[in-house]
Design an enzyme around this catalytic site. Structure first.
Site, PDB file in Angstrom:
ATOM      1  N   MET A   1      -6.084  -2.842  -4.344  1.00 12.29           N
ATOM      2  CA  MET A   1      -5.496  -2.704  -3.182  1.00 12.29           C
ATOM      3  C   MET A   1      -4.733  -1.459  -2.736  1.00 12.29           C
ATOM      4  O   MET A   1      -5.118  -0.263  -3.915  1.00 12.29           O
ATOM      5  CB  MET A   1      -5.079  -3.825  -2.804  1.00 12.29           C
ATOM      6  CG  MET A   1      -4.916  -5.038  -2.610  1.00 12.29           C
ATOM      7  SD  MET A   1      -4.631  -6.372  -2.059  1.00 12.29           S
ATOM      8  CE  MET A   1      -5.358  -7.849  -1.599  1.00 12.29           C
ATOM      9  N   GLY A   2      -4.926  -1.403  -1.690  1.00 10.06           N
ATOM     10  CA  GLY A   2      -4.813  -0.207  -1.104  1.00 10.06           C
ATOM     11  C   GLY A   2      -5.077   0.771   0.032  1.00 10.06           C
ATOM     12  O   GLY A   2      -4.343   1.245   0.810  1.00 10.06           O
ATOM     13  N   ARG A   3      -5.844  -0.334   0.413  1.00 12.99           N
ATOM     14  CA  ARG A   3      -7.122   0.035   1.573  1.00 12.99           C
ATOM     15  C   ARG A   3      -7.437   1.895   1.601  1.00 12.99           C
ATOM     16  O   ARG A   3      -7.683   2.099   0.884  1.00 12.99           O
ATOM     17  CB  ARG A   3      -5.930  -0.035   3.304  1.00 12.99           C
ATOM     18  CG  ARG A   3      -5.735  -1.789   3.125  1.00 12.99           C
ATOM     19  CD  ARG A   3      -5.127  -2.077   4.529  1.00 12.99           C
ATOM     20  NE  ARG A   3      -6.601  -1.586   5.964  1.00 12.99           N
ATOM     21  CZ  ARG A   3      -7.794  -2.938   5.900  1.00 12.99           C
ATOM     22  NH1 ARG A   3      -7.777  -3.566   4.874  1.00 12.99           N
ATOM     23  NH2 ARG A   3      -8.202  -1.884   6.679  1.00 12.99           N
TER      24      ARG A   3
ATOM     25  N   ASP B   1       0.988  -1.209   0.049  1.00 13.01           N
ATOM     26  CA  ASP B   1       0.233  -0.570  -0.229  1.00 13.01           C
ATOM     27  C   ASP B   1       0.164   1.593  -0.346  1.00 13.01           C
ATOM     28  O   ASP B   1      -0.082   2.245   0.081  1.00 13.01           O
ATOM     29  CB  ASP B   1      -0.621   0.120   1.105  1.00 13.01           C
ATOM     30  CG  ASP B   1      -1.465  -0.828   1.187  1.00 13.01           C
ATOM     31  OD1 ASP B   1      -1.791  -1.804   0.133  1.00 13.01           O
ATOM     32  OD2 ASP B   1      -2.179  -1.392   1.773  1.00 13.01           O
TER      33      ASP B   1
ATOM     34  N   ARG C   1      -0.274  -9.433  -5.064  1.00  9.53           N
ATOM     35  CA  ARG C   1       0.809  -9.622  -3.719  1.00  9.53           C
ATOM     36  C   ARG C   1       1.434 -10.593  -3.970  1.00  9.53           C
ATOM     37  O   ARG C   1       2.611 -10.974  -3.255  1.00  9.53           O
ATOM     38  CB  ARG C   1      -0.190 -10.064  -2.256  1.00  9.53           C
ATOM     39  CG  ARG C   1      -0.983  -9.018  -1.356  1.00  9.53           C
ATOM     40  CD  ARG C   1      -1.436  -9.599   0.184  1.00  9.53           C
ATOM     41  NE  ARG C   1      -2.105  -8.455   0.442  1.00  9.53           N
ATOM     42  CZ  ARG C   1      -1.503  -7.784   1.062  1.00  9.53           C
ATOM     43  NH1 ARG C   1      -0.596  -7.557   1.446  1.00  9.53           N
ATOM     44  NH2 ARG C   1      -2.646  -6.894   1.871  1.00  9.53           N
TER      45      ARG C   1
END
Length: 342
Positions: free
Chosen positions: A170-172, A128, A275
């Site tokens: 992704m990255g929150r 992230d 990932r």
């Protein structure tokens, strides 16, 4: 001197490169012994260990994931967690502990050092790229490369069918992966958590793209939110650190686009593909340097510190400072991408 090593949180490319560098330099230059703790903080909490020496780290540089395993275990929330960690470290004769992880893993390390005197050194890892105190975390570059390749591929199928393709990354709560891969992949819309999006504006960009006889690509970070409403989730369960499991905004957005524009829209959620696999050359380089400097930190007895990339230099900063706040996308950086929207 015996040094413990653990990898916590979500796995990412480059973890093995850190382990390799720590062990190689620690054994060859300092004569240290090493113990690997299995599955993140669950290792010190439950006494799960594996031998860690030079033969154990041979050939692992290009491998993704982590030979030590990982988990999102939070020992601070476990019953007698701190006591159990301290006792297991003592039983293994651990003089110092190197914790490789992101915000949560390093947050535990900071607490154990500052409040309980456990000698910890931190290494910043997260795809992230949201850890303050370091210019880049390893794992990020690989994730961006994977997302960019996916966007490149989506362009061809989008144009073949003249449909909207939404790519959720992704990255929150940080939009670094979305911004970097969206720009590199030529996306027509990039949506990040730092800037709430207006659905009408998004649909306007998409309509404009079709009018120019091109099929739109929308890149959306999993934590992005509409201006009106709340975060879109398909699973409201939480992990041991209290974080909700993100994902779902891509599918929701595609349905909204179809409803408002009448154009066919499909969603691709990259998820854990980002990932996996072998780390990029940059991530191998950065992870290796982090490992070399982390074991130097242990040798100097400079505990409570995290190694960080500042420009091209590896420097040390307090772990607590590095985890105090998230590093999010600067509004000016996001504004730069706006010229390509629509």
């Amino acid at each position: 001197m015996r040094v413990g090593v653990l990898t916590g949180g979500g796995d990412c490319p480059g973890l093995n490169a850190v382990i390799r560098a720590v062990v190689r330099k620690g054994v060859q230059e300092y004569g240290y012994d090493f113990t690997g703790f299995r599955d993140g903080w669950r290792g010190p909490l439950e006494g799960r260990t594996v031998p860690l020496d030079i033969p154990a780290v041979r050939g692992i540089l290009p491998r993704g994931g982590t030979i030590l395993g990982s988990s999102r275990t939070n020992p601070l929330q476990a019953e007698d967690g701190v006591r159990r960690v301290r006792e297991n470290l003592a039983e293994q004769d651990i003089d110092a502990l190197i914790a490789i992880g992101g915000e949560d893993t390093l947050g535990v390390a900071a607490t154990l050092y500052e409040e309980h005197g456990v000698p910890c050194v931190g290494v910043p890892k997260t795809i992230d790229n949201d850890l303050s105190g370091t210019d880049f975390t390893f794992g990020f570059d690989t994730a961006v490369n994977i997302a960019t390749e996916a966007i490149d591929r989506l362009h061809t199928t989008a144009e073949s069918h003249m449909r909207v393709l939404v790519c959720e990354v992704m990255g929150r709560h940080a939009g670094w992966i979305a911004l970097h891969s969206g720009l590199a992949g030529g996306a027509n819309v990039i949506l990040v958590p730092e800037h709430r999006f207006d659905l009408d504006e998004v649909c306007g960009w998409i309509t404009s793209r079709f009018e120019a006889a091109y099929a739109p690509i929308v890149v959306v970070a999993e934590g992005a939110m509409p201006r009106e409403g709340e975060m879109v989730l398909k699973d409201e369960s939480h992990d041991s650190f209290g974080h909700v499991r993100l994902s779902g905004v891509g599918e929701w957005l595609a349905k909204q686009i179809e409803k408002r524009t009448g154009k066919e829209a499909r969603t691709t959620v990259l998820g854990h593909v980002q990932r996996g696999g072998t780390p990029s050359a940059f991530d191998r380089w950065l992870a290796t340097r982090f490992g070399l400097h982390a074991i130097d930190c242990v040798h100097d007895g400079d505990y409570g510190k995290m190694v960080a990339l500042h420009g091209t230099r590896i420097e040390r900063i307090p772990i607590s400072e590095a985890t105090a706040e998230l590093k999010t996308v600067d509004p000016e950086l996001y504004a730069e991408a706006g010229v390509f929207f629509g």
